[in-house]
Design a protein around this motif. Structure first.
Motif, PDB file in Angstrom:
ATOM      1  N   ASP A   8       2.370   0.584  -2.353  1.00 43.95           N
ATOM      2  CA  ASP A   8       2.125  -0.638  -1.593  1.00 43.95           C
ATOM      3  C   ASP A   8       1.169  -1.497  -2.420  1.00 43.95           C
ATOM      4  N   ASP A  10      -0.809  -4.874  -0.919  1.00 43.72           N
ATOM      5  CA  ASP A  10      -1.913  -5.429  -0.118  1.00 43.72           C
ATOM      6  C   ASP A  10      -2.792  -4.300   0.434  1.00 43.72           C
ATOM      7  N   ASP A  11      -4.059  -4.336   0.124  1.00 43.28           N
ATOM      8  CA  ASP A  11      -5.052  -3.356   0.598  1.00 43.28           C
ATOM      9  C   ASP A  11      -4.838  -1.949   0.033  1.00 43.28           C
ATOM     10  N   THR A  12      -3.915  -1.829  -0.921  1.00 45.70           N
ATOM     11  CA  THR A  12      -3.766  -0.581  -1.674  1.00 45.70           C
ATOM     12  C   THR A  12      -4.153  -0.847  -3.129  1.00 45.70           C
ATOM     13  N   ASN A 174      -1.751   1.981   2.433  1.00 47.94           N
ATOM     14  CA  ASN A 174      -2.850   1.981   3.408  1.00 47.94           C
ATOM     15  C   ASN A 174      -2.359   1.858   4.852  1.00 47.94           C
ATOM     16  N   ASP A 179       3.933   2.379   5.324  1.00 45.72           N
ATOM     17  CA  ASP A 179       4.007   3.034   4.016  1.00 45.72           C
ATOM     18  C   ASP A 179       4.305   4.535   4.109  1.00 45.72           C
TER      19      ASP A 179
END
Ligand SMILES: [Mg+2]
Length: 229
Positions: A8, A10-12, A174, A179
């Motif tokens: 992933d 975004d935010d990963t 995340n 995910d």
């Protein structure tokens, strides 16, 4: 046996949700004289959930939802100048600097020596591709996939298009619903790395009970885990 590492974004790989939360906090301030902050947040989340089917995931849809929330909460009393500020907040999010999470560049460089890497990210195409370009990470990835939604069907379509057996994939991200659960459903492995804040529509009460599920605290732990699986 893991043969492909899917990640992933975004935010990963880079910070994303913290920017949404900062902007939501500013929206609550703009609407201070109309409603308490928690009411603004709740109404915005409700509108976002409803609008995702029409706008998809992303900052443009989020900005429209903020405007809709502001008009409804103020019962039409929001000024043109305040709506203009909301539009500018959305544009600042789209145009903002890219900030990678700690250790991402080195970890991807190390992983790419041993595995083909696939980025699987959802959202608005233009926004996602702008972020990918700004991140400087594209060179580590064999494939980059931007999808509308992350469910088992979407993952299955990607893997079959690239002739990949899902059982040989580890998906790292995340979000449990976006995910982890789909890849477990397809027979692959899921590695959950929580981010410090989670979007309302990515929250999940329980962690999966599966031998193919793992949880890490940071991405730097990933190479050692993959050697151990
Ligand atoms: Mg994410």
């Amino acid at each position: 046996m893991i043969k492909v590492v899917a990640l992933d974004a975004d935010d990963t790989l880079w910070h994303s949700e913290s920017r949404f939360q900062d902007t939501q906090a500013r929206l609550s301030e703009i609407l201070d004289s109309h409603a308490p902050h928690d009411h603004v947040q709740a109404h915005l989340h409700e509108l976002e959930a409803r609008n995702i089917k029409l706008f998809g995931f992303g900052i443009k849809g989020f900005t429209l939802s903020m405007i809709e929330a502001a008009i409804e909460i103020s019962q039409g009393g929001i000024t043109a100048a305040e709506i203009h500020e909301i539009v500018m907040m959305g544009k600042a999010m789209l145009d903002g600097p890219m900030e990678l999470l700690d250790g991402v560049g080195d970890t991807l460089a190390a992983l790419a020596l041993d595995f083909p890497l696939i980025m699987i990210t959802k959202g608005d195409h233009m926004d996602q591709y702008n972020k990918i370009e700004k991140s400087g990470l594209a060179g580590h990835f064999k494939q980059i996939e931007v999808v509308m939604n992350k469910d088992a069907a979407a993952y299955g379509e990607i893997f079959s298009r690239h002739d990949i057996d899902p059982g040989e994939v580890v998906m790292v991200g995340n979000s449990i619903p976006s995910d982890i659960l789909p890849i477990l459903e397809l027979g692959g492995h899921g590695v959950y790395i929580p981010y410090h804040v989670t979007a309302s529509f990515e929250r999940h009460e329980t962690e999966p009970d599966s031998p193919r599920y793992r949880r890490l605290t940071r991405i730097q732990e990933l190479p050692a885990l993959l050697k151990a699986i």
